[in-house]
Design a protein around this motif. Structure first.
Motif, PDB file in Angstrom:
ATOM      1  N   GLN A  78      23.014  54.678  99.344  1.00 27.30           N
ATOM      2  CA  GLN A  78      24.353  54.498  98.931  1.00 27.30           C
ATOM      3  C   GLN A  78      24.026  54.206  97.301  1.00 27.30           C
ATOM      4  OE1 GLN A  78      27.301  54.797 100.660  1.00 27.30           O
ATOM      5  NE2 GLN A  78      25.604  55.604 102.277  1.00 27.30           N
ATOM      6  N   GLY A  79      25.220  54.365  96.592  1.00 23.55           N
ATOM      7  CA  GLY A  79      25.216  53.627  95.223  1.00 23.55           C
ATOM      8  C   GLY A  79      24.302  54.632  94.256  1.00 23.55           C
ATOM      9  N   ALA A  80      23.890  53.698  93.218  1.00 25.93           N
ATOM     10  CA  ALA A  80      23.059  54.438  92.424  1.00 25.93           C
ATOM     11  C   ALA A  80      21.541  54.476  92.667  1.00 25.93           C
ATOM     12  CB  ALA A  80      23.194  53.707  90.759  1.00 25.93           C
ATOM     13  N   ILE A  81      21.216  53.882  93.748  1.00 21.56           N
ATOM     14  CA  ILE A  81      19.598  53.951  94.080  1.00 21.56           C
ATOM     15  C   ILE A  81      19.398  55.220  94.490  1.00 21.56           C
ATOM     16  CG2 ILE A  81      18.025  52.738  95.389  1.00 21.56           C
ATOM     17  CD1 ILE A  81      19.022  50.767  93.445  1.00 21.56           C
ATOM     18  N   GLU A  82      18.331  55.696  93.943  1.00 24.29           N
ATOM     19  CA  GLU A  82      17.748  57.116  94.171  1.00 24.29           C
ATOM     20  C   GLU A  82      16.521  57.017  95.023  1.00 24.29           C
ATOM     21  OE1 GLU A  82      17.172  58.930  90.561  1.00 24.29           O
ATOM     22  OE2 GLU A  82      19.183  59.349  89.792  1.00 24.29           O
ATOM     23  N   SER A  83      15.741  56.079  95.208  1.00 22.65           N
ATOM     24  CA  SER A  83      14.553  56.082  95.871  1.00 22.65           C
ATOM     25  C   SER A  83      14.154  54.529  96.540  1.00 22.65           C
ATOM     26  CB  SER A  83      13.288  56.834  95.113  1.00 22.65           C
ATOM     27  OG  SER A  83      13.059  55.755  93.959  1.00 22.65           O
ATOM     28  N   LEU A  84      13.412  54.787  97.350  1.00 19.67           N
ATOM     29  CA  LEU A  84      12.687  53.385  97.942  1.00 19.67           C
ATOM     30  C   LEU A  84      11.185  53.153  97.773  1.00 19.67           C
ATOM     31  CD1 LEU A  84      14.315  53.427 101.484  1.00 19.67           C
ATOM     32  CD2 LEU A  84      15.057  52.144  99.543  1.00 19.67           C
TER      33      LEU A  84
END
Length: 262
Positions: free
Chosen positions: A235-241
């Motif tokens: 969700q949101g602006a997070i692109e990766s973990l």
């Protein structure tokens, strides 16, 4: 119990070398377990301890005193707190550590069940965390390419929290060779177009998971082995973990699907 107070003692020099140098660990064929939890995990599975080292502070702790009783027969070195800090492999000394032999490499066999392959994972905390997650998810074999951190380094062992004692850890593997006969899909996580939603992918079968280094991800050679790519919806602006978090999400989605289909 043997008391040592000099930093120049050969045993102290050896412990200091084992704490900080992969080359010295390979040279001596030994490594260090740090902390009462890790020593307890080793004793629970019958992993042999060669030597236990305890500090003044450690001797005053009830759990460590109990641990020394359980390890009866294992030689014990008693160091002052300042000297224990010198040989400790971590920044906050726990008060107890143990020397163990580096294990022999596990036998090479055909891989048929779910396996995790780590490519160039150099952060010791991430590596240990992934090993712990793999063990918790029921994975038996973890493969490490030559670019990974040393699996049996003290900081990796500490992050693994006992996972090393229940896994078969294969270091320095040729990924293409080891996965050539794997019977299931070889899956990598990716942000690229065309990657399938993880939660819409059939994982109720043996899978070879590929996870890459913290910054650059999988090498081109290892990425080319993937028969499928998946993406973890976010969700949101997070692109990766972080790779440790990504591995946990993937492995436990596989656990969930396996339980649902059983």
């Amino acid at each position: 119990m043997k008391a040592i107070s000099s930093r120049d003692n050969p045993a102290v020099r050896r412990l200091h070398a084992l704490a900080g140098s992969a080359r010295e660990r390979r040279k001596h064929g030994e490594t260090l377990l740090d902390g009462a939890h890790l020593l307890t995990a080793a004793l629970q599975v019958g992993w042999p301890l060669k030597e236990v080292v305890v500090s003044d502070h450690g001797l005053a702790q009830a759990d460590i005193a109990s641990l020394l009783e359980r390890a009866a027969g294992v030689p014990v070195l008693h160091l002052p707190d300042r000297l224990f800090a010198h040989v400790s492999p971590v920044d906050s000394p726990s008060g107890v550590l143990a020397v163990i032999d580096l294990p022999a490499p596990p036998p090479v066999k055909t891989l048929r069940d779910t396996v995790v392959l780590l490519d160039g994972v150099q952060d010791t905390g991430n590596l240990g965390t992934i090993l712990r997650t793999a063990a918790a998810a029921g994975v038996a074999d973890v493969l490490l390419t030559p670019g990974c951190a040393q699996a049996w380094a003290p900081r990796v062992l500490r992050a693994g929290m006992g996972a090393h004692f229940v896994l078969r850890i294969h270091e320095g593997v040729d990924a293409a060779e080891r996965l050539a006969a794997f019977p299931g899909p070889v899956i990598a996580t990716a942000l690229a177009a065309g990657a399938r939603n993880l939660y819409q992918t059939d994982l109720a079968r043996p899978v070879a998971w590929l996870f890459g280094a913290e910054g650059q991800g999988l090498s081109a050679e290892v990425a080319a082995l993937a028969s499928e790519t998946v993406i973890i919806p976010m969700q949101g602006a997070i692109e990766s973990l972080n790779v440790g978090a990504a591995a946990a999400v993937c492995l436990f989605e596989q656990v969930r699907q396996g339980q649902r289909s059983s």
